[in-house]
Design a protein around this motif. Structure first.
Motif, PDB file in Angstrom:
ATOM      1  N   ASN A  60      -1.591  -7.300   5.002  1.00  0.00           N
ATOM      2  CA  ASN A  60      -2.052  -5.949   5.640  1.00  0.00           C
ATOM      3  C   ASN A  60      -1.759  -4.802   5.147  1.00  0.00           C
ATOM      4  OD1 ASN A  60      -3.054  -7.530   7.988  1.00  0.00           O
ATOM      5  ND2 ASN A  60      -0.793  -7.971   8.219  1.00  0.00           N
ATOM      6  N   GLY A  61      -1.959  -4.455   3.611  1.00  0.00           N
ATOM      7  CA  GLY A  61      -1.900  -3.143   3.142  1.00  0.00           C
ATOM      8  C   GLY A  61      -3.058  -2.379   2.955  1.00  0.00           C
ATOM      9  N   GLU A  62      -3.072  -1.496   1.895  1.00  0.00           N
ATOM     10  CA  GLU A  62      -4.193  -0.871   1.410  1.00  0.00           C
ATOM     11  C   GLU A  62      -5.186  -1.564   0.749  1.00  0.00           C
ATOM     12  OE1 GLU A  62      -4.661   3.742  -0.195  1.00  0.00           O
ATOM     13  OE2 GLU A  62      -3.547   2.232  -1.543  1.00  0.00           O
ATOM     14  N   ASN A  63      -6.429  -1.429   1.108  1.00  0.00           N
ATOM     15  CA  ASN A  63      -7.513  -2.249   0.466  1.00  0.00           C
ATOM     16  C   ASN A  63      -7.258  -1.869  -0.999  1.00  0.00           C
ATOM     17  OD1 ASN A  63      -9.823  -3.092  -0.715  1.00  0.00           O
ATOM     18  ND2 ASN A  63     -10.911  -2.543   1.034  1.00  0.00           N
ATOM     19  N   ILE A  64      -7.201  -2.776  -2.175  1.00  0.00           N
ATOM     20  CA  ILE A  64      -7.080  -2.336  -3.281  1.00  0.00           C
ATOM     21  C   ILE A  64      -8.139  -1.512  -3.867  1.00  0.00           C
ATOM     22  CG2 ILE A  64      -5.507  -4.195  -4.256  1.00  0.00           C
ATOM     23  CD1 ILE A  64      -8.279  -5.437  -5.269  1.00  0.00           C
TER      24      ILE A  64
ATOM     25  N   HIS B 246       3.265   1.155  -3.327  1.00  0.00           N
ATOM     26  CA  HIS B 246       2.022   0.765  -2.897  1.00  0.00           C
ATOM     27  C   HIS B 246       2.181  -0.327  -2.121  1.00  0.00           C
ATOM     28  CE1 HIS B 246       1.153   4.109  -5.341  1.00  0.00           C
ATOM     29  NE2 HIS B 246      -0.110   4.336  -4.701  1.00  0.00           N
ATOM     30  N   LEU B 247       1.574  -0.838  -0.922  1.00  0.00           N
ATOM     31  CA  LEU B 247       1.493  -2.363  -0.503  1.00  0.00           C
ATOM     32  C   LEU B 247      -0.179  -2.436  -0.439  1.00  0.00           C
ATOM     33  CD1 LEU B 247       3.807  -2.033   2.735  1.00  0.00           C
ATOM     34  CD2 LEU B 247       4.193  -2.880   0.326  1.00  0.00           C
ATOM     35  N   VAL B 248      -0.523  -3.453  -1.414  1.00  0.00           N
ATOM     36  CA  VAL B 248      -1.848  -3.500  -1.488  1.00  0.00           C
ATOM     37  C   VAL B 248      -2.404  -4.928  -1.003  1.00  0.00           C
ATOM     38  CG1 VAL B 248      -2.164  -1.963  -3.372  1.00  0.00           C
ATOM     39  CG2 VAL B 248      -1.446  -4.450  -3.878  1.00  0.00           C
ATOM     40  N   THR B 249      -3.868  -4.743  -0.639  1.00  0.00           N
ATOM     41  CA  THR B 249      -4.376  -5.948  -0.114  1.00  0.00           C
ATOM     42  C   THR B 249      -5.891  -6.316  -0.688  1.00  0.00           C
ATOM     43  OG1 THR B 249      -3.316  -5.806   1.962  1.00  0.00           O
ATOM     44  CG2 THR B 249      -5.338  -7.155   2.114  1.00  0.00           C
ATOM     45  N   ILE B 250      -6.341  -7.567  -0.921  1.00  0.00           N
ATOM     46  CA  ILE B 250      -7.568  -7.892  -1.158  1.00  0.00           C
ATOM     47  C   ILE B 250      -8.354  -7.971   0.156  1.00  0.00           C
ATOM     48  CG2 ILE B 250      -9.073  -9.372  -2.389  1.00  0.00           C
ATOM     49  CD1 ILE B 250      -6.395  -9.900  -4.105  1.00  0.00           C
ATOM     50  N   ALA B 251      -9.263  -7.232   0.445  1.00  0.00           N
ATOM     51  CA  ALA B 251     -10.240  -7.269   1.711  1.00  0.00           C
ATOM     52  C   ALA B 251     -10.949  -8.535   1.569  1.00  0.00           C
ATOM     53  CB  ALA B 251     -10.697  -5.973   1.963  1.00  0.00           C
ATOM     54  N   GLY B 252     -11.060  -9.199   2.886  1.00  0.00           N
ATOM     55  CA  GLY B 252     -11.993 -10.292   2.938  1.00  0.00           C
ATOM     56  C   GLY B 252     -12.836 -10.269   4.498  1.00  0.00           C
TER      57      GLY B 252
ATOM     58  N   ILE C 116     -12.656 -12.812  -8.965  1.00  0.00           N
ATOM     59  CA  ILE C 116     -12.858 -11.401  -9.513  1.00  0.00           C
ATOM     60  C   ILE C 116     -14.213 -10.916  -9.342  1.00  0.00           C
ATOM     61  CG2 ILE C 116     -12.948  -9.808 -11.626  1.00  0.00           C
ATOM     62  CD1 ILE C 116     -10.674 -11.621 -12.803  1.00  0.00           C
ATOM     63  N   ILE C 117     -15.172 -12.087  -9.540  1.00  0.00           N
ATOM     64  CA  ILE C 117     -16.557 -11.499  -9.365  1.00  0.00           C
ATOM     65  C   ILE C 117     -17.001 -11.431  -8.040  1.00  0.00           C
ATOM     66  CG2 ILE C 117     -19.044 -12.175  -9.970  1.00  0.00           C
ATOM     67  CD1 ILE C 117     -18.012 -13.636 -12.346  1.00  0.00           C
ATOM     68  N   CYS C 118     -16.529 -12.189  -7.144  1.00  0.00           N
ATOM     69  CA  CYS C 118     -16.554 -12.172  -5.764  1.00  0.00           C
ATOM     70  C   CYS C 118     -15.997 -10.911  -5.122  1.00  0.00           C
ATOM     71  CB  CYS C 118     -16.051 -13.192  -4.909  1.00  0.00           C
ATOM     72  SG  CYS C 118     -16.923 -15.025  -5.178  1.00  0.00           S
ATOM     73  N   SER C 119     -15.086 -10.508  -5.847  1.00  0.00           N
ATOM     74  CA  SER C 119     -14.457  -9.049  -5.287  1.00  0.00           C
ATOM     75  C   SER C 119     -15.282  -7.971  -5.446  1.00  0.00           C
ATOM     76  CB  SER C 119     -12.977  -8.882  -5.806  1.00  0.00           C
ATOM     77  OG  SER C 119     -12.986  -8.468  -7.119  1.00  0.00           O
ATOM     78  N   ARG C 120     -16.366  -7.945  -6.251  1.00  0.00           N
ATOM     79  CA  ARG C 120     -17.308  -6.927  -6.737  1.00  0.00           C
ATOM     80  C   ARG C 120     -18.830  -7.131  -5.948  1.00  0.00           C
ATOM     81  NH1 ARG C 120     -14.972  -2.890  -9.854  1.00  0.00           N
ATOM     82  NH2 ARG C 120     -13.207  -3.729 -10.753  1.00  0.00           N
TER      83      ARG C 120
END
Lengths: 244, 244
Positions: free
Chosen positions: A182-186, A216-222, B237-241
């Motif tokens: 639950n961090g900042e969107n990378i 920085h607390l980072v998260t991959i948004a999905g 990596i591609i999906c994240s774009r």
């Protein structure tokens, strides 16, 4: 024909304690083998089929190669689909840990799956990251599954087992980016030219002591419904956003 | 105590032909099991420890649960670290293939490693992708290693085995982005709202017939020395774009 004692010696290297006792580890697979045989890493013994030796060119003392059959390789292999070559390598002696303050490094906290660990080394090598730190409870670099998953990138990566809290306290990193749920969107994070990316296990995440020291607390948004990403996939996605 | 015939039946489901014959497959692991037991997928039989049943809550007919010991689970498990539950599930009947023209789908060409395949399903589910197409020579979705690597995301993903060339010829995709080694840097690619992302095996890549039909050949730029990225990492990596 390979002797019974050699077979039991090679198989014993699947055990970490025995790897440390003998100072050796096992690497398997044709692609990795070619990279190893063209590197300057210390090799104890190469076990290969005649076909492999005939078909590949490499700089290596052929006296140290024992020709064995595919059936023999199957008996000593850890892989489900054994290839044509198994190499017993010497574990390099630990050097003094030198922190590379140029660029980004990765720290792994409690990542116990050797496949994920090795894939992270391979991914880091792809992006030009040169140094990985692991907590003592991570999988072992010299586990043959870790080595296999690196696809040869272990030959180029500086890997040190350290107390991560101490590493962060005693060294200056411009940024310490910790991957959390639950961090900042990378996508919105501005990364500087150098820093430390910290990844934890999929089950437990990064330990609170390390999170407390993050810049920085980072998260991959999905947008989907999966509970989490595989940690090696997450490592790749974040690395692809670093200015390296 | 679990009968010998049940043990040999469950073990036989490691074989694809026998999975098709019996119409069943195996899913293992506590986290996946909870998701399955709360889903509406058809279950033939659940084998679980008393501990698992006591500790977890789920909507499921408890008459279909056979309590077995950890030792028994170890005997039938495909995992190196067996957990508390193994579920024999029914393979769903194939539906008519419906192309979802909203958003992005993923096509996999010859990806034979079940771990990578499953991880791609999990990653796609994370990003909200709902449909995956695979060529007939990909790993089997119902291989227990694929299922395991999806971490439950197979429950939500529409997966169809198709002739990829035909799929592309007979359907309209706004973009067909194929991952290759020497394409355009994905950072510079403008992706539209919907399309098809095609990934090939690490060894062979995507077949030429599919590359010929691409609207975009895309590459993940790397400054390091690794020869390639793991395909599931590349997918992430591609999906994240993608604009999804």
């Amino acid at each position: 024909m390979i002797s019974k004692s050699k077979i039991s010696y090679i198989k014993s290297l699947a055990n970490k304690k025995l790897r440390l006792k003998y100072g050796c580890f096992v690497a398997e697979g044709n692609k990795i083998a070619i990279e190893i045989l063209n590197s300057n890493w210390a090799i104890e013994q190469v076990y290969a089929t005649q076909k492999f030796v005939d078909e590949h060119q490499f700089e290596f003392n052929k006296n140290k190669i024992e020709i064995i059959t595919n059936e023999e390789i199957e008996r000593i292999s850890n892989l489900q689909a054994p290839t044509d070559v198994i190499i017993v390598m010497k574990i390099p002696s630990a050097n003094k840990i030198i922190i590379n303050n140029h660029g980004w490094s990765i720290a792994l906290d409690g990542i116990q799956d050797p496949g994920n660990y090795g894939t992270i080394i391979r991914t880091a090598d792809w992006f030009g990251i040169q140094q990985i730190f692991t907590s003592p409870d991570c999988a072992d670099l010299f586990n043959s599954k870790t080595i296999q998953a690196t696809m040869g990138s272990f030959l180029r990566m500086k890997v040190d087992v350290v107390d991560l809290e101490k590493l962060i306290t005693e060294n200056k990193f411009d940024q310490i980016a910790v991957a959390v749920m639950n961090g900042e969107n990378i996508v919105k994070t501005t990364f500087t030219k150098n820093g430390l990316l910290v990844l934890g296990s999929e089950g437990k995440g990064v330990s609170q002591k390390i999170i407390d020291k993050a810049t920085h607390l980072v998260t991959i948004a999905g947008k989907g419904k999966a509970e989490s990403l595989n940690v090696a996939v997450a490592a790749g996605i974040i690395c692809s956003r670093l200015p390296i």
